[in-house]
Motif scaffolding. Structure first.
Motif, PDB file in Angstrom:
ATOM      1  N   SER A 171       0.828  -1.209   0.000  1.00 50.85           N
ATOM      2  CA  SER A 171       0.000   0.000   0.000  1.00 50.85           C
ATOM      3  C   SER A 171       0.858   1.253   0.000  1.00 50.85           C
ATOM      4  N   THR A 174       2.105   1.906  -3.474  1.00 53.19           N
ATOM      5  CA  THR A 174       1.031   2.398  -4.322  1.00 53.19           C
ATOM      6  C   THR A 174       0.680   3.840  -3.987  1.00 53.19           C
ATOM      7  N   CYS A 175       0.525   4.132  -2.713  1.00 58.10           N
ATOM      8  CA  CYS A 175       0.072   5.467  -2.313  1.00 58.10           C
ATOM      9  C   CYS A 175       1.152   6.526  -2.537  1.00 58.10           C
ATOM     10  N   LEU A 178       1.090   7.169  -6.229  1.00 55.17           N
ATOM     11  CA  LEU A 178      -0.056   8.000  -6.603  1.00 55.17           C
ATOM     12  C   LEU A 178       0.165   9.457  -6.231  1.00 55.17           C
ATOM     13  N   LEU A 237       4.436   2.441  -8.347  1.00 50.67           N
ATOM     14  CA  LEU A 237       3.116   1.897  -8.661  1.00 50.67           C
ATOM     15  C   LEU A 237       3.215   0.462  -9.157  1.00 50.67           C
ATOM     16  N   HIS A 241       1.478  -2.946  -7.136  1.00 47.60           N
ATOM     17  CA  HIS A 241       0.232  -3.361  -7.788  1.00 47.60           C
ATOM     18  C   HIS A 241      -0.306  -4.691  -7.288  1.00 47.60           C
ATOM     19  N   ASP A 256      -7.305  -1.381  -7.538  1.00 51.37           N
ATOM     20  CA  ASP A 256      -6.652  -1.581  -8.828  1.00 51.37           C
ATOM     21  C   ASP A 256      -6.942  -0.421  -9.772  1.00 51.37           C
ATOM     22  N   SER A 259      -4.695   2.478  -8.908  1.00 55.98           N
ATOM     23  CA  SER A 259      -3.334   2.220  -9.366  1.00 55.98           C
ATOM     24  C   SER A 259      -3.221   2.434 -10.867  1.00 55.98           C
ATOM     25  N   ARG A 260      -4.178   1.899 -11.617  1.00 56.83           N
ATOM     26  CA  ARG A 260      -4.182   2.096 -13.067  1.00 56.83           C
ATOM     27  C   ARG A 260      -4.326   3.584 -13.406  1.00 56.83           C
TER      28      ARG A 260
END
Length: 332
Positions: A171, A174-175, A178, A237, A241, A256, A259-260
């Motif tokens: 996470s 990912t975060c 982002l 990212l 994923h 998801d 992320s995309r």
């Protein structure tokens, strides 16, 4: 309703009374009223979790607006201190909990056993925005992401009843990815607010001057600098994923999709030659629909052939920050 109107109605000097149903309706309106690359709560979000997501988004929105919408940094510091006091009072069982956001958040915290730390980390990040407006190093920027975007990711994991060390690490990748994608999308917008997230050490490395930045001058040096930053964000990212494979299906699709969406913003930045100074890259409705379709019908992105990027992204969060750059890599 502009935030300052909300502050007058629900701020430290206000007097009011709301039922829980009214408070939840307020949080739902607040969640629906703000633009994001993707809506935080959509028809994809499990109905059983929508009030909880809305309460957390409303808390984040209020925290952010107390830092950004006041127009006076000292007053913002005072209001964020008040907000922290209200949060702590809620956790300590102070009665009554009046603020509509904290009313709904209290129910969420109780249901999902969420500790106070992610919420306090968010407030700390918005307090930092009042004092640190030009980041010297990438490490400084990662620390900010840890207390802002990553804290939100942890809250989502609690709502999914899936918080554990492995999921938290994925996470965080990912975060952070982002948030970096949003920073690189909004270089000009943030500059107008007096904030520079492009680390000074990187601007100096690519010989992009402060004068050129403040004049929003797009140069080959800026293009090379932003490519470097976009590659970092994409690596993170890609590294995170796999999280969608580990979450309950009804939440995994939303995760998801986000992320995309971050990767799509990075692709859009690259497609316009890394010039985010004269035109802000954004996703149109057709692009969003395409991402949604892939998230729904293809499932989470495949894990195969990602090992190098995952290793690099893990180092970027927790270690030496050695990242693929398209230029052989660099050690920061």
């Amino acid at each position: 309703m502009p935030f300052l109107d909300d502050l007058r109605q629900y701020g430290p000097d206000a007097s009011y009374s709301m039922t829980l149903a009214e408070a939840r309706a307020y949080c739902a309106r607040l969640t629906a009223s703000h633009y994001e690359n993707f809506s935080v709560v959509t028809w994809l979000t499990p109905r059983r979790l929508r009030p909880a997501f809305q309460s957390i988004y409303a808390f984040c929105r209020w925290s952010d607006d107390l830092g950004d919408e006041i127009g006076d940094r000292q007053k913002s510091r005072e209001l964020l201190a008040w907000w922290r006091g209200e949060l702590r009072g809620m956790y300590e069982g102070k009665e009554p909990v009046c603020h509509p956001v904290l009313q709904t958040l209290h129910a969420t915290v109780e249901e999902f056993s969420i500790p106070i730390e992610p919420f306090e980390a968010l407030i700390s990040a918005f307090e930092q925005d009042q004092d640190l407006t030009d980041y010297t190093t990438y490490d400084q920027l990662l620390d900010y992401c840890t207390r802002s975007a990553n804290a939100v990711g942890h809250l989502v994991l609690y709502l999914a009843r899936s918080f554990n060390p492995e999921n938290a690490q994925l996470s965080d990748m990912t975060c952070t990815g982002l948030q970096l994608a949003n920073f690189w999308q909004d270089v000009a917008r943030d500059l107008a607010l007096g904030r520079i997230y492009l680390p000074r050490e990187d601007r100096q490395r690519f010989r992009y001057s402060d004068a050129d930045l403040h004049e929003l001058k797009f140069t080959p040096e800026f293009a090379a600098l932003l490519k470097f930053e976009v590659d970092r964000a994409r690596s993170l990212l890609d590294g995170g994923h796999r999280l969608a494979l580990l979450l309950p299906r009804d939440i995994a699709v939303d995760v998801d999709l986000f992320s995309r969406g971050g990767l799509a913003i990075l692709d859009r930045i690259e497609a316009q030659g890394f010039d985010v100074l004269t035109s802000r890259p954004r996703l149109g409705k057709l692009a969003k629909f395409g991402l949604l379709a892939r998230a729904l019908f293809r499932g989470p992105r495949p894990v195969a052939s990602r090992a190098t990027k995952i290793e690099s992204a893990t180092q970027a969060i927790g270690g030496s920050h050695r990242l693929p750059t398209g230029q052989g890599g660099t050690h920061l």
